[in-house]
Structures are given as C-alpha cells and as structure tokens.
Design an enzyme around this catalytic site. Structure first.
Site, mmCIF file in Angstrom:
data_model
loop_
_atom_site.group_PDB
_atom_site.id
_atom_site.type_symbol
_atom_site.label_atom_id
_atom_site.label_comp_id
_atom_site.label_asym_id
_atom_site.label_seq_id
_atom_site.Cartn_x
_atom_site.Cartn_y
_atom_site.Cartn_z
ATOM 1 N N LYS A 89 0.805 -1.229 0.000
ATOM 2 C CA LYS A 89 0.000 0.000 0.000
ATOM 3 C C LYS A 89 0.838 1.280 0.000
ATOM 4 O O LYS A 89 0.428 2.295 -0.537
ATOM 5 C CB LYS A 89 -0.951 0.003 1.200
ATOM 6 C CG LYS A 89 -2.134 -0.939 1.019
ATOM 7 C CD LYS A 89 -3.179 -0.703 2.086
ATOM 8 C CE LYS A 89 -4.435 -1.504 1.819
ATOM 9 N NZ LYS A 89 -4.247 -2.944 2.154
ATOM 10 N N GLU A 111 -9.682 7.340 3.737
ATOM 11 C CA GLU A 111 -10.635 6.445 4.391
ATOM 12 C C GLU A 111 -9.902 5.146 4.688
ATOM 13 O O GLU A 111 -8.945 4.801 4.006
ATOM 14 C CB GLU A 111 -11.829 6.169 3.467
ATOM 15 C CG GLU A 111 -11.625 5.024 2.458
ATOM 16 C CD GLU A 111 -10.515 5.245 1.439
ATOM 17 O OE1 GLU A 111 -10.234 6.411 1.107
ATOM 18 O OE2 GLU A 111 -9.921 4.241 0.970
ATOM 19 N N SER A 377 1.511 -9.863 -1.105
ATOM 20 C CA SER A 377 1.135 -8.456 -0.894
ATOM 21 C C SER A 377 1.475 -7.913 0.484
ATOM 22 O O SER A 377 1.725 -6.721 0.625
ATOM 23 C CB SER A 377 -0.348 -8.258 -1.184
ATOM 24 O OG SER A 377 -1.147 -9.095 -0.373
#
Ligand SMILES: *Cc1c(COP(=O)(O)O)cnc(C)c1O
Length: 393
Positions: A89, A111, A377
């Site tokens: 991310k 968010e 990930s």
C-alpha cells in the site's frame, strides 16, 4: 485492443467518473494534471528515491523451492511484504503524497477499513510533515485497535464515521463529504484502484513498479522477462493491478485474480465481488458490485479485513467480463490453511489477504515448467491474533 484505461478512465464499459457536481472541481484538477506530473523528471526522481531508500525497493523476487516442489511447478514470490509498513500500500501513498505536494495541497484525508491504508497514509504524512485526517467506521475503530494506535502515534487524527453500518463504505462517504467542503487545500488519498477517474489509473501506475521489477528480476533469474502466470489477491485490486500492469496487453501471460469467498461464494457471507457482482456504481466508478435486487450495496464478509470491499476496481471488472483474467474464489478455511502451509514451507507468514492467493494450488493445476509469480502483498504480523484464534495456537 488494450486492457489499460482510456483517456476518460474507462476499462471497456467500466470506470469513468460518476460523481456529484460539487466534487467535480476536485477530480478535474487531478485529472488534468496527474499524467503530466507523473512524467516530470523531478517527480520521477523523488518517487524513485523514496521507493528505494524509504520503502526498501526493489523488493526481492524469491524462488520458493519447497512450495514449487510440493505443487510441481515453478513458483516465485514477489516480496511486497518486505516494504516499509509491511505491504504494497505504501507504493501508492508515497506517489499520492508527492502528487498532493505538486498540486499545492497542505492537508490529506483518507478512508480506511482495516486500518492498513490509514497507516500507510499516516506514515507518508509524517514523512512529509503534512496534516492527516483518516475517516474510519466506528465499528472498525473498535475492531482494529492496533492500527488506530499506529495512526495516532504517527500523528494522524482518526475521525469515526457514525452513520450507516459504521464500516468502510460509511468512512468513504465521510471522506468524500470532507473533500467537497475543502476543495482547495485538501487531497484525498484513495487506497486502491477504485473511485472516480483518474484514481484507478493513477493508483495502478504507482503500483506498476511491482510488475516492472518482476520483468527485470525474472530476466535475471530465468533469462526471460515474462512468467506464464501472474497471481494476486483482489480486494479493491491495487496489488493485483500493480502485479499485472506490464503484462495486461501480453496475452501470453495468464492473469489470475483471487477473491475472498468468505464462508462460501453462495453462503451469503462472502466478498467474491466478480462472481456475485452486478454492474452498478460505487464511490464514483461504474463496476461490478455486490448488491440486492433493488440496488442496495450488500455488506461483504471475509475473514481478511483487507478483502471485504463490496466492489472491485474497474480494471478487474473488465478483466473478469472480457475473460482476460481467470478469477478464483477462495474460502476463509482454504486461505487460513494456505497461510499456515506457506509459513511452514517457506518461513514466511503471509497476511491473510495474501494467503488467499496461495490457496489456488488446491484448485488449479499448473504444468511442471510453468513459471508462476505470486504477489506476496503483505506480511502476516497484523493477523497473528486471527491465526491464533483459528488454529488454537
Ligand atoms: C489492503 C490489502 C490487500 C487488498 O487491497 P488491494 O487494493 O486489493 O491490493 C491485499 N493484501 C494486503 C496485505 C493488504 O494490506
């Protein structure tokens, strides 16, 4: 024929920007500038330097020998779990904070559901010394206490979303409201390849460093840049978009997308968005989403907080409907079992999101000389309690 976004942000029939009039100036400023900014040499230089020295890129491409022996095919792992903050991310939040600075913004909003994107955003705001407000559903704040603490420690303000189901979609609505009220000084960092154009394309481009590195690393290890398959789990779809990006238009490379089936695709408790979704509009984008007969968004379920989003990015909706991507649904049980298996075969504890991708070998056979690259990930430290509870460790 291309599987990339066109200039209006469409992937086939999906994507676009379906937004309230009042949001138009915000997205329009971004749309008009994002490609030009991303191509500026000073931007490229700063982005690349931070990816290298702050995030720790390039992440390794690791040949998983014991996993390969077990499934009789050649399995490589792209180690995004080794990025600073423990997942892919941060590639996106680094890109977007630099974009915000170039646009003259002095305040960031975001968010978050599970809190992972909130942490990645709070991290880069601390790095740049920029004010950060993260919207989070009241229920999620209670469920994800360690990530709330991380965000606070990093200097962010966590604002509870008190409406609706008090989860991710409500937090997103609050963030959009804030952005409408603060169009001049605020940039909204969206955490996946979702939302109105240009977000899906912009986030995919920031994450595309993953497939760019796979190409050169595979060339070094195997003498060819292209694997037979690239595999990734799909929540909103950002780690998958980054893994597929440089292979999208090369049909020799198979694309495999792994979705969370929760307690079973047809159990009523699932997040298998492509399998169950119908065409609709969510958060400014036309895509596949889980909805009732009369178009109400269905609350998704998965044991992994990062995969329970009711929609999927427009790139993935197009890969699904066009048949370019092969979509596989994995249940909670299959994912947890795969997570434990990878831990014990390779000494790597994966995030439960990622564990879904590893579970495909139970359903899908590959040829002995196939090269299969799985995007790892994120790391599983954040999920230790869930593993402990599940396996009674
Ligand atoms: C957030 C997250 C995901 C899901 O998000 P995508 O946008 O689909 O990539 C997957 N894996 C990990 C480790 C995550 O933190």
């Amino acid at each position: 024929m291309t599987y990339h976004a066109d200039e209006k942000g469409y992937y086939g029939q999906f994507g676009g920007a379906f937004i309230p009039e009042m949001l138009y100036p915000n997205t329009e400023e971004l749309r008009q500038n994002y490609l030009q900014i991303m191509e500026e040499p000073s931007f490229v230089k700063e982005f690349r330097a931070l990816l290298k020295d702050y995030v720790g890129r390039p992440t390794p491409l690791y040949f998983a020998k014991r996993l390969s022996d077990k499934y009789k095919t050649k399995i490589y792992l792209k180690r995004e779990d080794l990025c600073h903050t423990g997942a892919h991310k941060v590639n996106n939040t680094i890109g977007q904070i630099l974009m915000a600075k170039r646009l003259g913004k002095t305040r960031i909003i975001a968010e978050t559901g599970a809190g992972q994107h909130g942490v990645a955003t709070a991290t880069v705001c601390a790095l740049m010394g920029i004010e950060c407000v993260v919207y989070m559903g009241e229920i999620d704040i209670a469920r994800q206490a360690p990530n709330v603490a991380r965000m606070k420690m990093l200097g962010a303000e966590v604002r509870p979303a008190l409406s609706g189901s008090r989860t991710l979609k409500d937090a997103t609505n609050e963030a959009i409201r804030d952005w409408i009220n603060n169009p001049v000084n605020t940039h909204y960092i969206i955490g996946s390849v979702v939302g109105p154009h240009p977000y899906p394309d912009m986030v995919a481009r920031f994450q595309s460093v993953i497939s760019e590195e796979i190409q050169s690393q595979l060339l070094e290890k195997e003498g060819i840049p292209n694997p037979d398959y690239v595999v990734a789990c799909v929540g909103g779809g950002s780690n998958a978009a980054g893994t597929y990006y440089h292979y999208l238009d090369n049909e020799d490379v198979g694309i495999i997308a792994v979705e969370a089936a929760g307690k079973g695709v047809n159990s009523g408790e699932s997040a298998a968005t492509s399998a169950l979704g119908k065409v609709g509009i969510i958060h400014g984008s036309k895509t596949l989403l889980m909805q009732t007969q009369d178009g109400q968004i269905t609350e998704p379920y998965s044991i992994s907080a990062g995969l329970d989003y009711p929609g999927v990015g427009p790139m993935h909706a197009h890969l699904f409907t066009s048949g370019r991507g092969e979509f596989i649904s994995i249940t909670d049980d299959e994912a947890m079992t795969a997570g434990l298996m990878v831990s014990q075969l390779e000494g790597i504890i994966p995030a439960i999101e990622t564990a879904h991708a590893f579970a495909i070998f139970g359903q899908r056979k590959f040829a002995q000389d196939d090269i299969v690259v799985i995007n790892l990930s994120g790391r599983g430290d954040k999920d230790l309690q869930a593993y402990i509870d599940y396996f009674k460790l």
